[in-house]
Motif scaffolding. Sequence first.
Motif, short mmCIF file in Angstrom:
data_model
loop_
_atom_site.label_atom_id
_atom_site.label_comp_id
_atom_site.label_asym_id
_atom_site.label_seq_id
_atom_site.Cartn_x
_atom_site.Cartn_y
_atom_site.Cartn_z
N ASP A 291 -49.56 -43.56 52.54
CA ASP A 291 -49.67 -42.90 53.83
C ASP A 291 -51.15 -42.73 54.14
O ASP A 291 -51.79 -41.77 53.70
CB ASP A 291 -48.96 -41.55 53.80
N ASP B 30 -52.65 -41.92 56.78
CA ASP B 30 -53.01 -40.78 57.62
C ASP B 30 -53.41 -39.57 56.79
O ASP B 30 -54.16 -38.70 57.25
CB ASP B 30 -51.84 -40.40 58.53
N LYS B 31 -52.93 -39.50 55.56
CA LYS B 31 -53.23 -38.36 54.68
C LYS B 31 -54.38 -38.65 53.72
O LYS B 31 -54.72 -37.81 52.90
CB LYS B 31 -51.98 -37.98 53.89
N PHE C 93 -39.15 -39.45 62.72
CA PHE C 93 -40.56 -39.11 62.60
C PHE C 93 -40.95 -38.52 61.25
O PHE C 93 -41.99 -38.85 60.70
CB PHE C 93 -40.96 -38.15 63.72
N ILE C 94 -40.10 -37.63 60.69
CA ILE C 94 -40.47 -36.99 59.42
C ILE C 94 -40.12 -37.88 58.22
O ILE C 94 -40.96 -38.12 57.35
CB ILE C 94 -39.77 -35.63 59.30
N TYR D 136 -43.88 -42.91 63.70
CA TYR D 136 -45.09 -42.93 64.51
C TYR D 136 -46.17 -43.81 63.89
O TYR D 136 -47.29 -43.89 64.42
CB TYR D 136 -45.63 -41.50 64.66
N GLN D 137 -45.86 -44.47 62.77
CA GLN D 137 -46.86 -45.26 62.06
C GLN D 137 -46.63 -46.76 62.23
O GLN D 137 -45.49 -47.22 62.33
CB GLN D 137 -46.86 -44.93 60.57
N LYS E 247 -38.77 -41.26 58.17
CA LYS E 247 -39.17 -42.66 58.30
C LYS E 247 -40.57 -42.86 58.87
O LYS E 247 -41.05 -43.98 58.93
CB LYS E 247 -38.15 -43.42 59.16
N GLN E 248 -41.21 -41.78 59.29
CA GLN E 248 -42.56 -41.83 59.83
C GLN E 248 -42.67 -42.92 60.91
O GLN E 248 -43.48 -43.83 60.85
CB GLN E 248 -43.59 -42.08 58.72
N GLY F 194 -48.77 -47.27 55.78
CA GLY F 194 -48.52 -46.85 57.15
C GLY F 194 -49.69 -46.06 57.72
O GLY F 194 -50.36 -45.31 57.01
N LYS F 195 -49.92 -46.26 59.03
CA LYS F 195 -51.02 -45.56 59.72
C LYS F 195 -50.61 -45.31 61.16
O LYS F 195 -49.94 -46.15 61.77
CB LYS F 195 -52.30 -46.40 59.65
N PHE F 196 -51.03 -44.16 61.71
CA PHE F 196 -50.63 -43.78 63.06
C PHE F 196 -51.04 -44.84 64.08
O PHE F 196 -52.14 -45.38 64.05
CB PHE F 196 -51.26 -42.44 63.43
#
Length: 397
Positions: A250, A252-253, A53-54, A59-60, A56-57, A316-318
């Motif tokens: 990223d 999401d940010k 999750f942190i 959740y995206q 490799k992310q 990447g996006k959630f």
Amino acid sequence: KLQTKSCVMATVAINSLLNYKTEKYIDTKNKAVGVLHRLFQLSVIGYIIGWVFIVKQGYQEIDDAIQSSVITKVKGTAVTNTSESGLLVWGPEEYVIPPQVRTLLIFQTRLKPCTADETLTSCFFCLLSKGVMSGKCIRNNENSNGTCEIFGWCPTEKNIKPQKPLLKNADKFTIYIKNFIQFPKFSFSKSNILETTDQSYLKKCRYDEKQYPYCPIFRLGDITRRAGCNFQDMATLGGAIGIVIQWNCDLDKGTSHCNPEYQFTRLDATVSNKSIATGFNFRHARYFKNAAGESYRSLYKVYGIRFHILVYGKAGKFAIVPLVVNIGSGLAVMGAGTFFCDIVLLYLTTGKKSYKDQKFEVLKYEKQHTVQMYTFLRFFSILKGPQYVCIENNELG
């Protein structure tokens, strides 16, 4: 007898299908195995949270099908004064041939087509690269050996190897690399140019990772230095440099976390840097006619630096689907710890016989049906394992 046996087997199969399996827990009182199981669980949880999750992310949702466009321009002026060409002012119109950037030119003598008498040895070489043999043998007299007749441009090209670059201050020239990218899955697009209304921004900025990360103007000397090369040495015999633009976004940010990263590598370098394959040059000609209508050409052998620009990236996006998939995968891996600890209890501990007797147990049901329990382990603070009890009761099933 065969029919009776078949009926019995069918009855057993039907009863087994209708049986109800329940669960109970065995407290093994084995702290060593309990600690082992907890350590395994903590390792899996650390892997899921830290790496999946942190880092490799996981959740995206990822889009790596980047669409890109690159436009380049070179600017810079130089003055040369040589015996071959005299006094010349060089601008991008003279030293740039899209998509190639040249920093050194060597002129050959003005040539015109003719049929020339040459020695047999030179005739052979002319056959390979200097012209086409006509098939005639020209003799000065009957006693001479004669020479081959060749149709080609003369005089032939001079074999000159440059000792220094012609445009010595070309390291101060600039190259403008304009890059547009798009990630179609997220309908997101961006460029490597700062979004500003200041018309003078591109005139005064030069790329800097910290101060001007969105200034796409690079000095040629800085590019070769970042590639680990000396510009003057590279400009003498030419070379090829790869410019990689990497986009890791990223979403999401926000768009502020979608920035271009540049990497520079010399592509024609070898281990020893003394190979005959090192360097880059090519030839081109300009044609014209004199007052008498004869065709002439000026042949140029050009040494220079060629840039190969490559664009890579991903965004990447959630999304709920990859989040659930990765969590489910982690829980499945945690189940492997239960299986491993079960093996330890059954085969490696001193009380393995006692545990095996509790794990595989035969009980009598109140209606004289046999109850067979199949156990799998589940551990809490002190190791606990679930038992699945198979109750042969058709009514409950």
